[in-house]
Design a protein around this motif. Structure first.
Motif, PDB file in Angstrom:
ATOM      1  N   UNK A 112       0.647  -0.629  -0.132  1.00 50.45           N
ATOM      2  CA  UNK A 112      -0.174  -0.184  -0.199  1.00 50.45           C
ATOM      3  C   UNK A 112       0.785   1.425   0.116  1.00 50.45           C
ATOM      4  N   UNK A 113       1.992   0.422  -0.289  1.00 49.81           N
ATOM      5  CA  UNK A 113       2.733   2.431  -0.002  1.00 49.81           C
ATOM      6  C   UNK A 113       2.546   2.581  -1.024  1.00 49.81           C
TER       7      UNK A 113
ATOM      8  N   UNK B 187       1.657  10.121  12.582  1.00 52.04           N
ATOM      9  CA  UNK B 187       0.923  10.979  13.751  1.00 52.04           C
ATOM     10  C   UNK B 187      -0.560  11.185  12.326  1.00 52.04           C
ATOM     11  N   UNK B 188      -0.694  10.920  11.371  1.00 49.45           N
ATOM     12  CA  UNK B 188      -1.311  10.848   9.863  1.00 49.45           C
ATOM     13  C   UNK B 188      -2.284  10.424  10.943  1.00 49.45           C
TER      14      UNK B 188
ATOM     15  N   UNK C  99       1.653   7.343   8.028  1.00 51.83           N
ATOM     16  CA  UNK C  99       0.987   6.056   8.584  1.00 51.83           C
ATOM     17  C   UNK C  99      -0.098   5.634   7.815  1.00 51.83           C
ATOM     18  N   UNK C 100      -0.279   6.943   6.332  1.00 51.50           N
ATOM     19  CA  UNK C 100      -0.774   6.368   5.495  1.00 51.50           C
ATOM     20  C   UNK C 100      -1.097   5.083   4.609  1.00 51.50           C
ATOM     21  N   UNK C 101       0.195   4.822   4.818  1.00 48.91           N
ATOM     22  CA  UNK C 101       0.122   3.079   4.096  1.00 48.91           C
ATOM     23  C   UNK C 101      -0.245   2.246   4.839  1.00 48.91           C
ATOM     24  N   UNK C 102       0.182   2.271   6.393  1.00 43.00           N
ATOM     25  CA  UNK C 102      -0.523   1.648   7.764  1.00 43.00           C
ATOM     26  C   UNK C 102      -2.100   1.342   7.690  1.00 43.00           C
TER      27      UNK C 102
END
Length: 211
Positions: free
Chosen positions: A46-47, A113-114, A203-206
């Motif tokens: 998802x990166x 943090x995102x 952090x959005x990829x996770x």
């Protein structure tokens, strides 16, 4: 054997050399195998690459020394995962040059943090006056970022370098599209706009991986 130890222990130069040899072999044994493990060399599914605005924000983040006080590495310990979220994996940072994991936390870790319920406006106000939102904070204020416009003069080259030398999967069309935004909607973006965009991306990829 005792005499051999005595010779080493009384000869500081020899002891230093032998310590360096032992540490070198130990380091090689731990580090070299990682180059052949996919988990450390391949990105998670998802990166996604940074946008030009996020890349500019990352440059501001590095320039202002934010990585000196904030790590971007959640360790696999319960105390950390309960506070910051999922622990960091190498596949999230294979496109990071330089990587920003860090080791010192004057401020909290920012790797997730995102994902926190923090608004864009909160980030802006926090950058301008941290103690207005977090009274115990010792973070310096960055009020000038809201007035400084992003210098886009090297962005095309930056994206191309990341594409050709660091393996980031920008296509030529991606770079053209990003530069169209740089010359259009982002032309007057401030450094605060860029930095906030970068922080919100962390952090959005996770998040996407869990969905």
């Amino acid at each position: 054997m005792a005499n051999h130890h005595a010779v080493i222990e009384k000869n500081i130069g020899l002891m230093i050399v032998l310590i360096l040899v032992a540490v070198s072999f130990g380091g090689l044994a731990e580090i070299v195998p990682l180059f052949w493990q996919k988990a450390t060399t391949e990105p998670i599914s998802t990166l996604r690459p940074y946008s030009a605005l996020e890349m500019a924000g990352r440059d501001v983040y590095i320039r202002e020394g934010c990585h000196v006080c904030h790590t971007q590495m959640v360790r696999p310990l319960r105390a950390e995962t309960e506070r910051f979220g999922d622990y960091t994996v190498a596949g999230e940072d294979v496109w990071e040059h330089p990587f920003l994991w860090g080791s010192k936390r004057t401020g909290p870790d920012l790797d997730r943090v995102g994902l926190r319920p923090i608004t864009e406006q909160w980030h802006r106000e926090h950058l301008r006056d941290p103690r207005a939102l977090v009274p115990e904070s010792n973070m310096p204020a960055y009020p000038w970022l809201q007035h400084a416009t992003v210098d886009w003069s090297t962005m095309a080259r930056t994206l191309t370098v990341f594409q050709r030398h660091f393996g980031v999967p920008y296509s030529d069309q991606d770079i053209e599209e990003q530069m169209a935004k740089v010359n259009g909607e982002w032309a007057d973006a401030t450094e605060e706009d860029a930095l906030v965009a970068y922080l919100l991306s962390l952090g959005q990829a996770r998040r996407e991986q869990r969905q």
